[in-house]
Design an enzyme around this catalytic site. Structure first.
Site, short mmCIF file in Angstrom:
data_model
loop_
_atom_site.label_atom_id
_atom_site.label_comp_id
_atom_site.label_asym_id
_atom_site.label_seq_id
_atom_site.Cartn_x
_atom_site.Cartn_y
_atom_site.Cartn_z
N GLY A 312 60.27 46.66 -14.97
CA GLY A 312 59.96 45.28 -14.76
C GLY A 312 61.10 44.56 -14.08
N THR A 313 60.83 43.46 -13.60
CA THR A 313 61.75 42.72 -12.75
C THR A 313 61.69 41.22 -12.99
OG1 THR A 313 60.05 42.78 -11.04
CG2 THR A 313 61.80 44.38 -10.86
N THR A 314 62.75 40.52 -12.64
CA THR A 314 62.82 39.06 -12.72
C THR A 314 63.16 38.52 -11.33
OG1 THR A 314 63.49 38.94 -15.04
CG2 THR A 314 64.16 37.12 -13.65
#
Length: 493
Positions: A312-314
């Site tokens: 996942g990423t921000t």
């Protein structure tokens, strides 16, 4: 910004602030990219501080490497954790490199909001609680992680307060002492201890040898708009450019000689995504070549008339009133399940990312910058309107950005509409997934072309989270935080 800081000060402050509420996705132990447009020099630079593969590979029987399954609802995804899944982190060197080149405020001031947030805590939103729930097997893998993320025996739920005082202490020290804290200081020693004792690959040579790379962006001209994308060795930017090129050829084919571009249909997008998957499979070792129009034309010829068979990423975006823009995407994967000493964070599990390891786990080559789908993007329109955007969403990043760029440039949508419009995604296995909200005509056309397409009943984080800002030459602002990933936009007067 109110202190007189610029977009780059704000971007680093924002990334550090994300470490508490977005702890599942962002960490001091991860890496990422920042696309910077400097209005003073009229220059765009990509800061690559993504993870490196370790320089020495321990035998498979010595490493801690385990699988967990994450349930997104309509789909599940397998991830791998443990110290053996950790690559060399670049987050800390990255923010200090950007700070040295572009920032105007001291790091101690920039880190203040993040320290306060970590110490005082944040009230868990439904989205944050959802992330905790699906990644619970990783957050609670060991006692230290469970004590932080599930202090009452269950992962924190919406409305409960999440505090991380150990991270607050680490951030205060980092701002005062600098990046060497993570190499020769206490934190670096804790990282190396975990690796040596718990079955990881990292060594002091990895931490000392890590370098932030400043790259020339991949500048793709799409219908008169400069689209600055993350270049190779990242995969996301070249693949987005490839998709845009295919769409341009589709438009030319359907309307030869037309003065205006034809907006792509939902079927066009699905076919282009499928063709991009095929291009990645065939040309993955030559990603830079995917943005070559000759390669695009060849793949388009293969696409024409062919029957469809088929982590996942921000992200945050900042633009300031001087016209500086920063688009930054970071990731920790989901974390390796092990807290680093008493410093309040987990290291990444990038060596366990299926999408980053196309040749198979433990088949990675030592001492190389890993590839990623992350693609912070800046668009400059012919009238000098400036847009900063990017997305979280694993291998859905490139398709999310592709669709928003098309909505903005090809369809002329306002920013919020462009971000909120329903999306689709085509997996490399050929599965077509779509948010079942388009008009009936678009849905019927999609199902006619892809009878096995899978409809999702509502917008979902599966399809990415494109957080974007736009500044018009006349001073008007637009902002859109993607609700699929708890996004928000704020204009500071």
């Amino acid at each position: 910004l109110k202190d007189g800081g610029n977009a780059f000060d704000s971007a680093i402050a924002g990334l550090l602030a994300c470490l508490t509420p977005e702890t599942v996705l962002a960490s001091l132990g991860g890496g990422g990219y920042l696309m910077a447009y400097d209005a003073t020099t009229d220059r765009t630079t990509l800061y690559d501080f993504f993870v490196d593969t370790p320089r020495r590979k321990r035998p498979a029987e010595e490493i801690d490497f385990r699988s967990v399954h994450v349930d997104f609802g309509p789909a599940t995804q397998e991830f791998h954790v443990g110290a053996g899944a950790t690559a060399t982190p670049g987050f800390v060197p990255g923010i200090f490199a950007v700070h040295a080149d572009l920032c105007s405020l001291p790091m101690t001031r920039i880190a203040e909001p993040a320290v306060r947030i970590a110490r005082d805590g944040v009230t868990m939103t439904p989205f944050q609680a959802y992330l905790f729930s699906i990644i619970a097997p990783i957050l609670t893998l060991e006692e230290a992680g469970a004590a932080l993320h599930a202090p009452e025996g269950h992962v924190l739920a919406a409305g409960e307060c999440f505090r991380n005082p150990a991270l607050a202490d680490t951030l205060e020290r980092l701002a005062r002492e600098g990046a060497d804290l993570f190499i020769h200081g206490d934190v670096g020693k804790a990282i190396l201890h975990q690796s040596a004792e718990a079955g990881g690959h990292l060594s002091l040579e990895d931490l000392e040898g890590y370098r932030v790379e400043k790259r020339l962006p991949l500048n793709w001209m799409h219908h008169g708009h400069d689209v600055f994308l993350n270049p190779a060795p990242a995969a996301g930017g070249p693949l987005i450019a490839f998709g845009l090129g295919l769409l341009e050829l589709l438009a030319e084919t359907h309307r030869p000689g037309a003065a205006t571009a034809r907006a792509p249909s939902v079927v066009d997008l699905a076919r282009v995504m499928a063709a991009t998957n095929e291009a990645r499979r065939l040309d993955g070792a030559r990603l830079a070549n995917l943005a070559d129009r000759d390669v695009i034309a060849a793949h388009f010829a293969e696409l024409d008339g062919r029957a469809e068979a088929n982590r996942g990423t921000t992200h945050l975006s900042v633009i300031d009133s001087r016209g500086n823009a920063a688009a930054a995407t970071v990731s920790n994967g989901e974390g390796n399940g092990r807290m680093v000493g008493d410093h309040g964070f987990m290291l990444n599990n990038m060596l366990g990312e299926e999408d980053l390891n196309p040749d198979g786990f433990n088949a990675w080559q030592p001492g190389q910058r890993m590839s990623s789908m992350m693609s912070p993007t800046i668009i400059r329109a012919p009238d000098h309107t400036l847009t900063a955007l990017g997305s979280g969403g694993s291998n859905r990043i490139r398709t999310a950005i592709l669709q928003v760029v098309c909505n903005l440039v090809d369809r002329g949508m306002p920013l919020e509409q462009a971000v909120n419009a329903p999306r689709l995604h085509v997996e490399k296995c050929g599965t077509v997934s779509y948010e079942d909200q388009p008009g009936i005509e678009a849905r019927e056309a999609l199902l006619a072309a892809f009878p096995d397409a899978h409809g999702w009943p509502e917008r979902n984080m599966f399809f990415g989270g494109v957080h974007s800002l736009r500044r018009h030459p006349d001073g008007r602002w637009e902002g859109a935080g993607d609700a699929r990933r708890g996004g928000v936009s704020v204009i500071v007067e």
